[in-house]
Design a protein around this motif. Structure first.
Motif, PDB file in Angstrom:
ATOM      1  N   ASP A 138      -2.494   1.016  18.959  1.00 57.47           N
ATOM      2  CA  ASP A 138      -1.207   0.531  19.470  1.00 57.47           C
ATOM      3  C   ASP A 138      -0.505  -0.615  18.686  1.00 57.47           C
ATOM      4  OD1 ASP A 138       0.593   0.108  21.666  1.00 57.47           O
ATOM      5  OD2 ASP A 138      -0.350  -1.255  22.654  1.00 57.47           O
ATOM      6  N   CYS A 139      -0.287   0.154  17.507  1.00 59.12           N
ATOM      7  CA  CYS A 139       0.316  -0.981  16.210  1.00 59.12           C
ATOM      8  C   CYS A 139       1.757  -0.746  16.252  1.00 59.12           C
ATOM      9  CB  CYS A 139      -0.319  -0.198  14.764  1.00 59.12           C
ATOM     10  SG  CYS A 139      -0.210  -1.199  13.477  1.00 59.12           S
ATOM     11  N   LYS A 140       2.214  -1.946  16.539  1.00 58.82           N
ATOM     12  CA  LYS A 140       3.589  -2.219  16.831  1.00 58.82           C
ATOM     13  C   LYS A 140       4.478  -2.616  15.370  1.00 58.82           C
ATOM     14  CE  LYS A 140       3.783  -2.149  21.997  1.00 58.82           C
ATOM     15  NZ  LYS A 140       2.406  -2.310  22.083  1.00 58.82           N
ATOM     16  N   PHE A 141       5.554  -1.904  15.337  1.00 66.86           N
ATOM     17  CA  PHE A 141       6.345  -2.473  13.979  1.00 66.86           C
ATOM     18  C   PHE A 141       7.840  -2.714  14.362  1.00 66.86           C
ATOM     19  CE2 PHE A 141       2.669  -0.208  12.387  1.00 66.86           C
ATOM     20  CZ  PHE A 141       2.368  -1.118  11.010  1.00 66.86           C
ATOM     21  N   TYR A 157      19.804   1.128  13.869  1.00 73.72           N
ATOM     22  CA  TYR A 157      18.726   1.227  13.115  1.00 73.72           C
ATOM     23  C   TYR A 157      17.706   0.111  13.353  1.00 73.72           C
ATOM     24  CZ  TYR A 157      21.694   5.160  11.566  1.00 73.72           C
ATOM     25  OH  TYR A 157      22.451   6.169  11.829  1.00 73.72           O
ATOM     26  N   GLN A 158      17.983  -0.570  14.586  1.00 71.41           N
ATOM     27  CA  GLN A 158      17.168  -1.753  14.862  1.00 71.41           C
ATOM     28  C   GLN A 158      16.354  -1.446  16.198  1.00 71.41           C
ATOM     29  OE1 GLN A 158      17.670  -4.868  12.874  1.00 71.41           O
ATOM     30  NE2 GLN A 158      18.929  -3.793  11.690  1.00 71.41           N
ATOM     31  N   PHE A 159      15.050  -1.356  15.944  1.00 71.83           N
ATOM     32  CA  PHE A 159      14.285  -0.693  17.046  1.00 71.83           C
ATOM     33  C   PHE A 159      12.787  -1.226  16.668  1.00 71.83           C
ATOM     34  CE2 PHE A 159      15.342   2.569  14.238  1.00 71.83           C
ATOM     35  CZ  PHE A 159      14.131   3.213  14.018  1.00 71.83           C
ATOM     36  N   PHE A 160      11.906  -0.720  17.793  1.00 70.23           N
ATOM     37  CA  PHE A 160      10.561  -1.048  17.747  1.00 70.23           C
ATOM     38  C   PHE A 160      10.024   0.538  17.607  1.00 70.23           C
ATOM     39  CE2 PHE A 160      11.161  -5.252  19.611  1.00 70.23           C
ATOM     40  CZ  PHE A 160      10.225  -5.744  18.758  1.00 70.23           C
ATOM     41  N   ILE A 161       8.747   0.520  16.798  1.00 68.29           N
ATOM     42  CA  ILE A 161       7.982   1.806  16.842  1.00 68.29           C
ATOM     43  C   ILE A 161       6.558   1.317  17.255  1.00 68.29           C
ATOM     44  CG2 ILE A 161       9.533   3.229  15.292  1.00 68.29           C
ATOM     45  CD1 ILE A 161       7.202   2.665  13.133  1.00 68.29           C
ATOM     46  N   LYS A 162       5.966   2.146  17.800  1.00 69.04           N
ATOM     47  CA  LYS A 162       4.417   2.057  18.009  1.00 69.04           C
ATOM     48  C   LYS A 162       3.690   3.130  17.246  1.00 69.04           C
ATOM     49  CE  LYS A 162       2.412   3.235  21.868  1.00 69.04           C
ATOM     50  NZ  LYS A 162       1.993   3.175  23.432  1.00 69.04           N
ATOM     51  N   ILE A 190       0.873  -1.228   0.005  1.00 67.61           N
ATOM     52  CA  ILE A 190       0.051   0.034  -0.070  1.00 67.61           C
ATOM     53  C   ILE A 190       0.946   1.246   0.036  1.00 67.61           C
ATOM     54  CG2 ILE A 190      -2.177  -1.182   0.987  1.00 67.61           C
ATOM     55  CD1 ILE A 190      -1.121   0.080   3.729  1.00 67.61           C
ATOM     56  N   PRO A 191       2.032   1.489  -0.821  1.00 69.75           N
ATOM     57  CA  PRO A 191       2.597   2.386  -0.873  1.00 69.75           C
ATOM     58  C   PRO A 191       1.802   3.752  -1.373  1.00 69.75           C
ATOM     59  CG  PRO A 191       3.212   1.094  -2.892  1.00 69.75           C
ATOM     60  CD  PRO A 191       2.510   0.290  -1.916  1.00 69.75           C
ATOM     61  N   GLY A 192       2.382   4.857  -1.005  1.00 73.43           N
ATOM     62  CA  GLY A 192       1.417   6.126  -1.008  1.00 73.43           C
ATOM     63  C   GLY A 192       0.457   6.549  -0.244  1.00 73.43           C
ATOM     64  N   ILE A 193       0.305   5.342   0.746  1.00 75.17           N
ATOM     65  CA  ILE A 193      -0.748   5.540   1.643  1.00 75.17           C
ATOM     66  C   ILE A 193      -0.463   6.738   2.703  1.00 75.17           C
ATOM     67  CG2 ILE A 193      -2.198   4.679   3.655  1.00 75.17           C
ATOM     68  CD1 ILE A 193      -3.329   4.373   1.028  1.00 75.17           C
ATOM     69  N   SER A 194      -1.267   7.644   3.108  1.00 71.35           N
ATOM     70  CA  SER A 194      -0.860   8.901   3.963  1.00 71.35           C
ATOM     71  C   SER A 194      -1.792   8.885   5.215  1.00 71.35           C
ATOM     72  CB  SER A 194      -0.212  10.242   3.408  1.00 71.35           C
ATOM     73  OG  SER A 194      -0.130  10.996   4.516  1.00 71.35           O
ATOM     74  N   ALA A 195      -1.358   9.221   6.385  1.00 67.69           N
ATOM     75  CA  ALA A 195      -2.367   9.366   7.661  1.00 67.69           C
ATOM     76  C   ALA A 195      -1.785  10.092   8.551  1.00 67.69           C
ATOM     77  CB  ALA A 195      -2.968   8.093   7.936  1.00 67.69           C
ATOM     78  N   ASN A 196      -2.435  11.236   9.366  1.00 71.58           N
ATOM     79  CA  ASN A 196      -1.715  11.635  10.551  1.00 71.58           C
ATOM     80  C   ASN A 196      -1.590  10.647  11.658  1.00 71.58           C
ATOM     81  OD1 ASN A 196      -1.026  14.431  11.446  1.00 71.58           O
ATOM     82  ND2 ASN A 196      -2.313  13.673  12.901  1.00 71.58           N
ATOM     83  N   ALA A 197      -0.453  10.675  12.138  1.00 69.59           N
ATOM     84  CA  ALA A 197      -0.375   9.466  13.096  1.00 69.59           C
ATOM     85  C   ALA A 197       0.650   9.933  14.265  1.00 69.59           C
ATOM     86  CB  ALA A 197       0.219   8.392  12.560  1.00 69.59           C
ATOM     87  N   LYS A 198       0.516   9.339  15.370  1.00 72.07           N
ATOM     88  CA  LYS A 198       1.664   9.290  16.497  1.00 72.07           C
ATOM     89  C   LYS A 198       2.586   8.516  16.428  1.00 72.07           C
ATOM     90  CE  LYS A 198       2.220   9.890  21.375  1.00 72.07           C
ATOM     91  NZ  LYS A 198       1.418   9.735  22.843  1.00 72.07           N
ATOM     92  N   ILE A 199       4.014   8.511  16.687  1.00 71.63           N
ATOM     93  CA  ILE A 199       4.760   7.478  16.614  1.00 71.63           C
ATOM     94  C   ILE A 199       5.467   7.372  17.873  1.00 71.63           C
ATOM     95  CG2 ILE A 199       6.587   6.187  15.052  1.00 71.63           C
ATOM     96  CD1 ILE A 199       5.646   8.001  12.848  1.00 71.63           C
ATOM     97  N   ASP A 200       5.846   6.483  18.381  1.00 67.05           N
ATOM     98  CA  ASP A 200       6.743   6.449  19.689  1.00 67.05           C
ATOM     99  C   ASP A 200       7.891   5.173  19.220  1.00 67.05           C
ATOM    100  OD1 ASP A 200       5.131   7.986  21.066  1.00 67.05           O
ATOM    101  OD2 ASP A 200       3.862   6.226  21.850  1.00 67.05           O
ATOM    102  N   VAL A 201       9.094   5.848  19.351  1.00 62.96           N
ATOM    103  CA  VAL A 201       9.997   4.705  19.350  1.00 62.96           C
ATOM    104  C   VAL A 201      10.107   4.195  20.665  1.00 62.96           C
ATOM    105  CG1 VAL A 201      12.450   4.674  19.077  1.00 62.96           C
ATOM    106  CG2 VAL A 201      11.223   6.205  17.458  1.00 62.96           C
ATOM    107  N   LEU A 202      10.283   2.866  20.750  1.00 61.34           N
ATOM    108  CA  LEU A 202      10.216   2.117  22.013  1.00 61.34           C
ATOM    109  C   LEU A 202      11.571   1.680  22.567  1.00 61.34           C
ATOM    110  CD1 LEU A 202       6.877  -0.122  21.750  1.00 61.34           C
ATOM    111  CD2 LEU A 202       7.181   2.294  22.828  1.00 61.34           C
ATOM    112  N   ALA A 203      12.414   1.014  21.621  1.00 62.26           N
ATOM    113  CA  ALA A 203      13.731   0.385  22.246  1.00 62.26           C
ATOM    114  C   ALA A 203      14.186  -0.595  20.864  1.00 62.26           C
ATOM    115  CB  ALA A 203      13.286  -0.606  23.367  1.00 62.26           C
TER     116      ALA A 203
END
Length: 428
Positions: free
Chosen positions: A353-356, A275-280, A205-218
């Motif tokens: 609470d979508c973690k990547f 550059y190896q970490f989790f985001i929420k 789904i490249p090109g999809i855009s949304a206003n979001a909050k991103i947290d870098v966890l660890a």
């Protein structure tokens, strides 16, 4: 003998040369450029339109866009900031326009307008531009009458200059020369970059855009599987970085202002994580998980006969909604009335609470920016002169200053170039 030798044919170098020549037309000025083309970053900036500056006309607020250099730039911005940049170009016949996000571009929508202007000004003011002239050494020397000058050695020849301005941007070779001269160089790390993420929820789904909050966890732990609810310490860890704004899904992962802000402010932290970490990601930053769950329960009662996949319950791009519904384990043909509460709870988690797992980075377009360079403690920000070596000046990214995207890095170049030029012209 040159009065002023400028090393680096980019934005800061040309801006400084023009202002120095206008302040003192008698100055003999040369620009050394290692490549065959000058102003390359100007050429590629803003997709070839040149994001000249940003429409932030309060020096205090402007300085807040610099992860490295916020405190140091406050004084210089009171001397020359975005408003002065706009006035300069418009006085030269290059009007700028403001876009919705505050970025400013030439009305022509072409970076060539800026390039042509600098080249014509250099010709008009008698500024010598030496291409294919990579500098291999810089050293202070004393002439027979005891006056200190500078000797610049390029791949072509050796030259003498009374003053030297370094405007080479992120150049490891020049940083190496400056280190030999006694300056402290803060090790450079990438600043503006996008996140590489391989995840079925955003794949395709490249090109999809949304206003979001991103947290870098660890930094991710070995063999940790990313799910809606992590069964590890990550579930309770506080974010180490947070950003909110437009998030863009790309072929390689995620980009957009929200991600780029994180990459700038967290340049050193994310480098330490390799550059190896989790985001929420909270795709609905105005809501928390329980609030969204309650909303989904209401929709379950109202839209009982409709399928959950086709009834987009929140303001998100449809393809993203579809992927998150599927990631919650909800079949494509299931109706709202039949969706178990636990599945709606999982969907609420995916939405808020979508973690990547981030696995590497990519350069943001051609606009490579680094954090690092000459230690700010060794620069006099009233003149941009070296505190260690009188007669040596800096402008642009050669010093440890960098900014978020949006024209702020160019503004740093214009400000430093202007102040250094004025100081050089007045000292002669």
């Amino acid at each position: 003998m040159f009065d002023v030798a400028i090393i680096g044919g980019g934005a800061a170098g040309f801006y400084a040369a023009v202002h120095a020549a206008e302040a003192n037309p008698k100055l003999k000025i040369v620009i050394f450029e290692k490549g065959k083309e000058v102003l390359l970053k100007v050429k590629v900036s803003g997709g070839g339109r040149c994001n000249v500056t940003h429409a932030e006309f309060n020096p205090h607020e402007l300085a807040k866009n610099y992860p490295r250099g916020e405190k140091e730039l406050l004084g210089p911005f009171h001397t020359h900031f975005s408003g002065d940049t706009v006035a300069f170009f418009e006085e030269k016949g290059i009007p700028l326009k403001i876009e919705e996000d505050g970025r400013m571009f030439p009305v022509s929508n072409s970076s060539q307008t800026i390039i042509d202007f600098f080249l014509s000004e250099a010709d008009r003011l008698g500024i010598k531009v030496m291409r294919h002239s990579a500098v291999t050494n810089i050293e202070p020397v004393c002439s027979e009458n005891g006056i200190k000058t500078w000797q610049i050695t390029s791949i072509k020849s050796t030259y003498q200059a009374k003053k030297v301005l370094i405007a080479t941007g992120s150049s490891p070779k020049i940083w190496g020369l400056l280190k030999k001269l006694g300056h402290t160089i803060v090790s450079p790390v990438p600043s503006l970059f996008t996140f590489n993420i391989d995840d079925e929820r955003i794949n395709g789904i490249p090109g999809i855009s949304a206003n979001a909050k991103i947290d870098v966890l660890a930094k991710p732990r070995n063999n940790t599987k990313v799910t809606v609810k992590l069964k590890s310490e990550l579930a309770t860890e506080k974010p180490i970085l947070t950003s909110e704004g437009p998030l863009l899904v790309t072929h390689w992962g995620m980009s957009g202002p929200a991600v780029l802000k994180l990459s700038a402010w967290g340049a050193n932290i994310l480098n330490e994580c390799n550059y190896q970490f989790f985001i929420k990601v909270n795709w609905l930053p105005d809501y928390h998980e329980n609030g969204v769950f309650d909303l989904l329960l209401e929709i379950k009662e109202i839209e009982r006969k409709k399928t959950i996949l086709r009834t987009k319950a929140v303001d998100l791009p449809r393809r993203l909604w579809t992927n998150l519904v599927r990631a919650s384990g909800i079949p494509s043909d299931m109706k709202w009335a039949d969706v178990p509460k636990e599945k709606l709870q999982q969907l609420a988690g995916q939405l808020t609470d979508c973690k990547f797992k981030v696995d590497g980075k990519s350069t943001f377009k051609e606009e490579f920016v680094t954090a690092g360079g000459v230690d700010l403690k060794e620069v006099n920000f009233k003149t941009y002169e070296s505190k260690i070596l009188p007669g040596l000046y800096f402008a642009g990214e050669v010093i440890n200053v960098d900014a978020i995207t949006g024209g702020f890095n160019f503004q740093n170049a214009w400000t430093g170039g202007y102040i250094a030029a004025k100081a050089i012209a007045e000292e002669r």
